[in-house]
Each structure stands twice: as structure tokens, then as C-alpha cells.
Design an enzyme around this catalytic site. Structure first.
Site, short mmCIF file in Angstrom:
data_model
loop_
_atom_site.label_atom_id
_atom_site.label_comp_id
_atom_site.label_asym_id
_atom_site.label_seq_id
_atom_site.Cartn_x
_atom_site.Cartn_y
_atom_site.Cartn_z
N ASN A 157 0.87 -1.19 0.00
CA ASN A 157 0.00 0.00 0.00
C ASN A 157 0.90 1.23 0.00
OD1 ASN A 157 -1.83 2.02 0.42
ND2 ASN A 157 -2.39 1.39 2.52
N TRP A 158 1.02 1.83 -1.17
CA TRP A 158 1.92 2.98 -1.28
C TRP A 158 1.39 4.22 -0.57
CZ3 TRP A 158 3.32 2.92 -7.24
CH2 TRP A 158 4.21 1.87 -7.47
N LYS A 159 0.09 4.23 -0.25
CA LYS A 159 -0.55 5.43 0.32
C LYS A 159 -0.28 6.61 -0.61
CE LYS A 159 -0.14 3.25 4.79
NZ LYS A 159 0.01 3.36 6.23
N HIS A 183 -9.48 1.38 5.00
CA HIS A 183 -8.19 1.53 5.69
C HIS A 183 -8.39 2.46 6.89
CE1 HIS A 183 -4.05 2.59 6.57
NE2 HIS A 183 -3.71 1.50 5.92
N GLU A 185 -6.72 4.83 7.97
CA GLU A 185 -6.50 6.25 7.67
C GLU A 185 -7.74 6.86 7.02
OE1 GLU A 185 -2.85 5.61 5.54
OE2 GLU A 185 -1.90 5.00 7.41
N GLU A 188 -5.08 -4.82 10.67
CA GLU A 188 -4.04 -3.82 10.88
C GLU A 188 -4.29 -3.07 12.20
OE1 GLU A 188 -2.25 -2.63 6.76
OE2 GLU A 188 -3.84 -1.25 7.28
N GLY A 193 2.90 2.32 10.73
CA GLY A 193 3.87 3.40 10.53
C GLY A 193 4.62 3.78 11.80
N SER A 230 3.79 -2.17 10.15
CA SER A 230 5.25 -2.26 10.29
C SER A 230 5.83 -3.61 9.87
CB SER A 230 5.68 -1.91 11.73
OG SER A 230 5.28 -0.58 12.05
N GLY A 248 2.94 -0.99 4.19
CA GLY A 248 3.09 0.41 3.81
C GLY A 248 4.54 0.73 3.50
N GLY A 249 5.25 1.29 4.48
CA GLY A 249 6.62 1.77 4.30
C GLY A 249 7.55 0.82 3.57
O1 LIG Z 1 -1.14 0.84 6.85
C1 LIG Z 1 -0.40 -0.04 6.47
C2 LIG Z 1 -0.68 -0.77 5.22
O2 LIG Z 1 -1.97 -0.53 4.78
C3 LIG Z 1 0.83 -0.39 7.22
O3 LIG Z 1 1.76 0.61 7.07
P1 LIG Z 1 3.28 0.38 7.57
O4 LIG Z 1 3.72 -0.93 6.95
O5 LIG Z 1 4.02 1.57 7.04
O6 LIG Z 1 3.20 0.30 9.05
#
Ligand SMILES: O=C(CO)COP(=O)(O)O
Length: 252
Positions: free
Chosen positions: A9-11, A95, A97, A167, A173, A213, A234-235
Site C-alpha cells: 500500500n503505497w498510500k 483503511h 486512515e 491492521e 507506521g 510495520s 506500507g513503508g
Molecule cells: O497501513 C499499512 C498498510 O496498509 C501499514 O503501514 P506500515 O507498513 O508503514 O506500518
């Protein structure tokens, strides 16, 4: 046996050239294995180019959100019909967010899940608790409520085809990963709820990912758990090498 699914997930990250280069690079190097599926969840403007770039490879391209309506006066929104037409195969729904910053609710999540199936898109539904809820011992009840609401009214086969991403919000993050046991416990609870609410068949076939993470250093331990079938990352999905390592971990 359930397939492993690794989704990045690049966000709201990457510029167009970086996105294209990533997909060109990764789609060439992906392992050829039936055991694992790799998905990149990219920002809307890049989707057509990335679908094109990934053609002929195993890499799937996903959106990170969509509206539930087919079309209409919803300025700034993107419909499921548009995603289907572009050739996108998956869509992240709910998600944390989006729940936190864009007023996504269990009700809108459910409408979007139905809309996804109506347009042959596989929903990746995100659920998870806050730190406060975990500390108050409310994790299972909260996640159960989110999952039940998300799959309300789906057929058994649609439930089986839904991807759930567990999640925990406190692990996103932050560099704090849930321990693999903590993550597995919640994923197993989700599977139990689906078995009770829908059927054992749906529960046995549903892919449940962990997210929060995840990185090459901890993915093996997470994937070794009985009820964790993949990861939503994500990251650590932003660099091609790191993403490829995560996908490789899926076939071990
Ligand atoms: O929200 C996430 C994937 O959708 C997780 O993000 P991180 O892997 O950066 O913690």
C-alpha cells in the site's frame, strides 16, 4: 491451501516516473509461483499506466479506495466502474486512515464491498483496533464488529473471496509490530467469526493478512503463523528490493 497475498500500500507516495519504474522493475523479477500473489496498491492517477506496465506479469494493480456509487454528482470521487474499466483487480476498503481522516464507516465499507463484487474487484477490507481499545481488552469485539459489518449481505462465495487485512492502528507506521502471536490470535478470531457467521468453507478460504510495520526482517515469523496468509505493507513496500523480498517470503 490458501494462497499467500503480499500487497504493497503505497498510500500517498511516489511521483509518476518512480511508480512506473517500480512496476517495470518488480514485474520482471517477481517469482513465478502459484503460492503467492503480489499486489501494488497505487494512487488513482497512476493506475492506467501501471496496469499497462504490469501486463503479462503476475503483478496485480489495486486502488486504495473508491466510491460505492456507479456514477453521479460526487465531485472528486472515483467509481468502481472506472476501476474495473481500467483493469484494476483489487481495491483497499476501509483503511484506518480513511476511517480516521475521511469519515469512512462500517456502513460505507459494506456498501463499497458490495460495489466491488458487482464490478469484479476483490476487496481488501482493513480492520483493526486502537491502542486504547487493545489496552481495554476490546480488540476482539471491535474487530469482530468491523468484519461482521463489512461482509453483511454477501454470498458465501463472496465472503470466501474477500481479503481481510488485520491492521492494529497502533502498529501502522510506528515501527511497533504486533508480536506474531498477537497478530495470529486476532486473525484466528476473525476466521472463527466468519465460520460461525457464514460457513467453515468461507472461513477456510478467506485470505487474512496482517499489516502494521511489516518488513523483510519480521515477515517470515508472521507468515509462519497458522492464520496469517499474507501482509498489507506500507513503508517497506516503497522500495522494489524490499517489496520483492516480502513476496519471496510468501513462497518459503
Ligand atoms: O497501513 C499499512 C498498510 O496498509 C501499514 O503501514 P506500515 O507498513 O508503514 O506500518
Amino acid at each position: 491451501m490458501r494462497k499467500r497475498i503480499i500487497a504493497g500500500n503505497w498510500k500517498m507516495n511516489k511521483l509518476p516516473n518512480e511508480a512506473k519504474q517500480f512496476v517495470a522493475n518488480v514485474s520482471k523479477k517477481l517469482p513465478q509461483s502459484e503460492k503467492v500473489e503480489a499486489i501494488v496498491c497505487a494512487p488513482f492517477p497512476y493506475l492506467p499506466a501501471l496496469v499497462d506496465e504490469a501486463k503479462g506479469s503476475n503483478l496485480k494493480i489495486s486502488a486504495q479506495n473508491m466510491h460505492f456509487e456507479e456514477n453521479g454528482a460526487f465531485t472528486g470521487e472515483v467509481s468502481p466502474a472506472m476501476l474495473q474499466d481500467i483493469g484494476v483487480t483489487h481495491v483497499i476498503i476501509g483503511h484506518s486512515e480513511r476511517r480516521q481522516y475521511f469519515a469512512e464507516t462500517d456502513e460505507s465499507v459494506n456498501k463499497k464491498v458490495h460495489a466491488a463484487f458487482a464490478h469484479e474487484l476483490t476487496p481488501i477490507v482493513c480492520v483493526g483496533e486502537t491502542l486504547q481499545q487493545r489496552e481495554a481488552n476490546e480488540t476482539n469485539t471491535h474487530v469482530e464488529k468491523q468484519v461482521s459489518a463489512a461482509i453483511e449481505g454477501l454470498t458465501e462465495e463472496q465472503v470466501a473471496a474477500t481479503i481481510i487485512a488485520y491492521e492494529p492502528i497502533w502498529a501502522i507506521g510506528t515501527g511497533k509490530t504486533a508480536t506474531s502471536e498477537q497478530a495470529n490470535e486476532v486473525c484466528a478470531h476473525i476466521r472463527k467469526v466468519v465460520a460461525e457467521k457464514v460457513s467453515q468453507h468461507a472461513a477456510d478460504n478467506m485470505v487474512i493478512q496482517y499489516g502494521g510495520s511489516v518488513k523483510p526482517a519480521n515477515v517470515d515469523e508472521l507468515l509462519a503463523q497458522s492464520d496469517i496468509d499474507g501482509a498489507l505493507v506500507g513503508g517497506a513496500s516503497l522500495e522494489a528490493d524490499s517489496f520483492l523480498q516480502l513476496v519471496e517470503a510468501g513462497i518459503k
